[in-house]
Design an enzyme around this catalytic site. Sequence first.
Site, short mmCIF file in Angstrom:
data_model
loop_
_atom_site.label_atom_id
_atom_site.label_comp_id
_atom_site.label_asym_id
_atom_site.label_seq_id
_atom_site.Cartn_x
_atom_site.Cartn_y
_atom_site.Cartn_z
N LYS A 83 0.86 -1.19 0.00
CA LYS A 83 0.00 0.00 0.00
C LYS A 83 0.90 1.24 0.00
CE LYS A 83 -4.12 0.74 2.48
NZ LYS A 83 -4.80 0.67 3.78
O1 G3P Z 1 -7.45 1.97 5.64
C1 G3P Z 1 -7.67 3.22 6.15
C2 G3P Z 1 -8.97 3.87 5.86
O2 G3P Z 1 -10.00 2.96 5.82
C3 G3P Z 1 -9.15 5.08 6.73
O3 G3P Z 1 -10.32 5.08 7.43
O4 G3P Z 1 -11.92 5.89 9.14
O5 G3P Z 1 -9.52 6.56 9.27
O6 G3P Z 1 -10.99 7.48 7.50
P1 G3P Z 1 -10.70 6.33 8.39
#
Ligand code: G3P
Length: 222
Positions: A83
Amino acid sequence: MDIWLDSANIKTLQKAVRFGLLSGVTTNPAIIAYAKRNMEDILEDLLHYQEGPVAAQVVAESTTEMVQQGQTLYDFSNRLIVKVPVTKNGLEAIHLLARQGIPTMATVVFHPRQALMAALAGANYVAPYINRIEKAGEDPWKVLACILHIFHNYRLQTKVLGASLSSAEQVIKCAEAGIYGVTLKEEIFEKMIEDDALTSQGVQQFAEDWKKAGLVNSSFLS
Ligand code: G3P
């Protein structure tokens, strides 16, 4: 639609496998840090308890170091997908890794231009951050539709994996948009499989009808 887990929680992962619902796992530096275990052990478990790919993120900022970290991850297991955030350095790293046949997922995607550049650089997946796009005041569904349209126009094989999802409704909207898949945090995965009150009510009514007809102690099919 493919469902991935955006989590290092083995219990949830095992549940998703049991339900036949898991295609892969994504992690990020926050997930690894939160797990408070050695990254190697976490990745080993994620590879062991399910058969799909596991996406692990580089933390370096320079292209050279991102590529080195990507190579280290791929040497660890060829089921790892590297990633890489879609920074300028990240785009170059995606290209260099792709040239070595190392699969990549472009992450922290907010705009169609980033998805297009990542796909052209050779990314196998792009991960638009749905909820964060919405929070930034943009319409994530327009962003998704635009990415899909562009990929279709140029027959780009890069898969769109929706990330940063905060509700089951957003997951359904991703499915409606027709993207390849979504990666879900534990709580959103749980919401996707939870019992609906009307379904429970319907099931209860069937049970009562069965009981009223005196069929509870009879053999089921004879
Ligand atoms: O993999 C990371 C992504 O899903 C971020 O999620 O909830 O931190 O915006 P969030």
